[in-house]
Write a protein that holds these residues in place. Structure first.
Motif, mmCIF file in Angstrom:
data_model
loop_
_atom_site.group_PDB
_atom_site.id
_atom_site.type_symbol
_atom_site.label_atom_id
_atom_site.label_comp_id
_atom_site.label_asym_id
_atom_site.label_seq_id
_atom_site.Cartn_x
_atom_site.Cartn_y
_atom_site.Cartn_z
ATOM 1 N N HIS A 47 36.864 50.674 32.312
ATOM 2 C CA HIS A 47 37.569 49.914 33.509
ATOM 3 C C HIS A 47 37.172 48.463 33.386
ATOM 4 C CE1 HIS A 47 39.500 53.882 34.306
ATOM 5 N NE2 HIS A 47 39.785 52.929 33.152
ATOM 6 N N HIS A 75 43.871 47.973 35.986
ATOM 7 C CA HIS A 75 43.583 47.319 37.690
ATOM 8 C C HIS A 75 44.145 48.886 37.920
ATOM 9 C CE1 HIS A 75 42.374 43.642 38.615
ATOM 10 N NE2 HIS A 75 43.138 43.405 37.630
ATOM 11 N N HIS A 76 45.826 49.992 37.184
ATOM 12 C CA HIS A 76 46.388 50.226 37.779
ATOM 13 C C HIS A 76 45.652 51.723 37.521
ATOM 14 C CE1 HIS A 76 50.466 53.047 38.386
ATOM 15 N NE2 HIS A 76 49.286 52.955 38.858
ATOM 16 N N ALA A 77 44.308 51.964 36.645
ATOM 17 C CA ALA A 77 43.774 53.354 36.264
ATOM 18 C C ALA A 77 42.424 53.230 37.554
ATOM 19 C CB ALA A 77 43.292 53.234 34.846
ATOM 20 N N ARG A 78 42.595 52.121 37.582
ATOM 21 C CA ARG A 78 41.054 51.628 38.789
ATOM 22 C C ARG A 78 41.579 52.073 40.357
ATOM 23 N NH1 ARG A 78 37.409 46.918 36.495
ATOM 24 N NH2 ARG A 78 36.053 47.512 38.263
ATOM 25 N N GLY A 79 42.924 51.750 40.547
ATOM 26 C CA GLY A 79 43.475 51.959 41.909
ATOM 27 C C GLY A 79 44.201 50.630 42.457
ATOM 28 N N GLU A 80 43.923 49.481 41.561
ATOM 29 C CA GLU A 80 44.355 48.446 42.678
ATOM 30 C C GLU A 80 45.645 47.949 42.603
ATOM 31 O OE1 GLU A 80 41.439 46.744 39.930
ATOM 32 O OE2 GLU A 80 39.279 47.193 41.218
ATOM 33 N N HIS A 81 46.693 49.126 43.193
ATOM 34 C CA HIS A 81 47.814 48.914 43.098
ATOM 35 C C HIS A 81 48.157 47.396 43.192
ATOM 36 C CE1 HIS A 81 47.469 52.949 44.038
ATOM 37 N NE2 HIS A 81 47.778 53.124 42.795
ATOM 38 N N LYS A 107 55.931 52.183 38.774
ATOM 39 C CA LYS A 107 55.421 53.484 39.160
ATOM 40 C C LYS A 107 54.019 52.950 40.372
ATOM 41 C CE LYS A 107 55.595 55.802 34.819
ATOM 42 N NZ LYS A 107 54.563 55.862 33.651
ATOM 43 N N VAL A 108 54.071 51.695 39.864
ATOM 44 C CA VAL A 108 52.918 51.538 41.112
ATOM 45 C C VAL A 108 53.384 51.163 42.663
ATOM 46 C CG1 VAL A 108 51.543 49.126 42.522
ATOM 47 C CG2 VAL A 108 51.468 49.729 39.631
ATOM 48 N N GLU A 111 53.370 54.360 44.184
ATOM 49 C CA GLU A 111 52.515 54.836 44.150
ATOM 50 C C GLU A 111 52.540 54.206 46.344
ATOM 51 O OE1 GLU A 111 49.374 54.475 41.925
ATOM 52 O OE2 GLU A 111 51.012 56.236 40.346
ATOM 53 N N LYS A 112 52.540 52.669 45.949
ATOM 54 C CA LYS A 112 52.598 51.902 47.430
ATOM 55 C C LYS A 112 53.528 52.224 48.399
ATOM 56 C CE LYS A 112 51.105 47.939 47.362
ATOM 57 N NZ LYS A 112 51.635 46.241 46.980
#
Length: 194
Positions: A47, A75-81, A107-108, A111-112
């Protein structure tokens, strides 16, 4: 570029990455190769390197919706929503007709824990691509999570109608029917899933 695409489709990501790097050396001002490098690195789980490649792509082609989308995926893969959502919104602003960008943003948001916003975004995706069963599935799931069983059922039915051989859509229909205590219909739908 074409060889790299073929290698990517065959799952030979390292070889594809090498080809994209070679292509970027031949056309250093063309950001598309950096987009592909970034996407491939993301697929490989690298990433940090993916972000660097995508930043270079955006420096070359700041108005590339695809580059913003790929950056959002990274960013999504890194959890940076929050960063992912911002990139998806930029992609949507540049190409508002692409349903996939809305699905990614939803999706983001989901998840938020922003289910209602995710539902609104998914409704736009379905409006843009009413023949996409994935969009209907995602919207159905959003409705289900909010307790709107009839709306969820309608979306799952639509997904199953669009892709009748995909068992997962029939399972979703059956699951909602069970929640609604409509067991005979649920059994029929679940049998269609097998």
């Amino acid at each position: 570029g074409e060889l790299a695409k073929t290698l990517t489709e065959k799952g030979k990501l390292r070889e594809a990455l090498h080809q994209y790097h070679q292509a970027s050396k031949l056309a250093p001002a063309d950001g598309i190769y950096h987009i592909h490098i970034g996407a491939t690195l993301r697929e490989l789980g690298e990433h940090g390197r993916a972000t660097v490649a995508l930043e270079k792509a955006l420096a070359l082609q700041g108005n590339s919706a695809q580059a913003h989308y790929e950056m959002g995926l990274t960013h999504h893969a890194r959890g940076e929503h929050t960063k992912a959502a911002a990139e998806y919104k930029k992609a949507i602003g540049l190409e508002p007709e692409r349903a996939g960008y809305y699905i990614a943003l939803s999706k983001v948001l989901y998840e938020k824990h922003q289910g209602e916003k995710a539902t609104q975004v998914l409704q736009k995706a379905v409006a843009l691509s009413s023949s996409d069963p994935t969009a209907h599935l995602q919207l159905g799931t959003a409705f289900l999570d909010q307790g709107h069983l009839e709306d969820a059922l309608a979306e799952y039915h639509q997904a199953a109608a669009l892709a009748p051989k995909q068992a997962t859509y029939h399972r979703h229909v059956g699951s909602v029917l069970c929640k609604m205590a409509r067991y005979r219909q649920a059994i029929k739908s679940l049998q269609e899933a097998t």
